[in-house]
Scaffold this active site. Sequence first.
Site, mmCIF file in Angstrom:
data_model
loop_
_atom_site.group_PDB
_atom_site.id
_atom_site.type_symbol
_atom_site.label_atom_id
_atom_site.label_comp_id
_atom_site.label_asym_id
_atom_site.label_seq_id
_atom_site.Cartn_x
_atom_site.Cartn_y
_atom_site.Cartn_z
ATOM 1 N N CYS A 1 -0.620 2.421 -4.428
ATOM 2 C CA CYS A 1 -1.506 3.437 -4.648
ATOM 3 C C CYS A 1 -0.533 4.703 -4.396
ATOM 4 C CB CYS A 1 -2.614 3.539 -3.694
ATOM 5 S SG CYS A 1 -3.832 2.534 -3.824
ATOM 6 N N HIS B 1 0.781 -1.121 0.153
ATOM 7 C CA HIS B 1 0.156 0.134 0.008
ATOM 8 C C HIS B 1 0.899 1.302 -0.064
ATOM 9 C CE1 HIS B 1 -3.530 -2.475 0.722
ATOM 10 N NE2 HIS B 1 -2.884 -2.851 1.615
#
Length: 288
Positions: A182, A141
């Site tokens: 992301c 992430h």
Amino acid sequence: MKMLLIFVALFAVAAAAGESKHWAVLVAGSRSYYNYRHQADVCHAYQILHAHGIPDERIIVFMYDDIAENAENPDKGIIINRLGGPDVYHNVPKDYTGRDVTPDNFLNVLLGNKEAMKGVGSGKVLESGPNDHVFINFVDHGAPGFVAFPSQTLTAKRLASTLESMHEKKMYKQLVFYLEACESGSMFANGILSDSINIYATTAANTHESSYACYYDKKLKTFLGDVYSIKWMENTDKVSPPSHPLFSLLRIDSLSFAVSLSLSLSVSLSFFALFLPSLFCLSLCLSV
């Protein structure tokens, strides 16, 4: 916005001029079963590098290692990266697992800091030199300006400083960095890296968009992969290691594609001709 799909297919010399070596650092920065896909991506990447001739002593793997035997995994001891796919977990080196998966350990490995890694995991660090080629693949992430590890984060500034130090220490001839997270484009944005240090970096997203999971498995009740990682690895899987290691082909085609990848380019695409010791297929989607 015009999208270009670039297919890069090429052979590379396993040891250029008898001197170059190929090194890789693979990192799954997450933990927990719902993040299955991150460790699956990294395990698959290992299988590709191993199949294409990079020995285990020059592949360093960071993964929490809490997926294969997880109570939620109905297929104990197995990790797959696509629906109905093969096990990618077998024989993966577990150099740094559990609490050893940290930003500090990752950066010390990149810098070849053996002293700092004494008594930690396998203790393996990059021992690459000025003629060597280094591949770094990070999956987890992220958010603007940082990527995550199980309990900490790594900022773009710290990563860039480490990569600059690697260049100053002559730890590579050329370096490729694939970053799946992301907002991962923010890790290489705004000229944070010098244009002169021979680093080619691609990311799964630009500075403000998400990267995406794929292959939801109803039996396993989780996503098995990430779109960016799956694209380059499945293209590579279609090609068998060649009968000879010499440079064969560099082909670029333009097509439309639906996934946007942020690209930070410091060297020409022909860089890849010197990295992997066998045919390497890469799908890149460039925004222009």
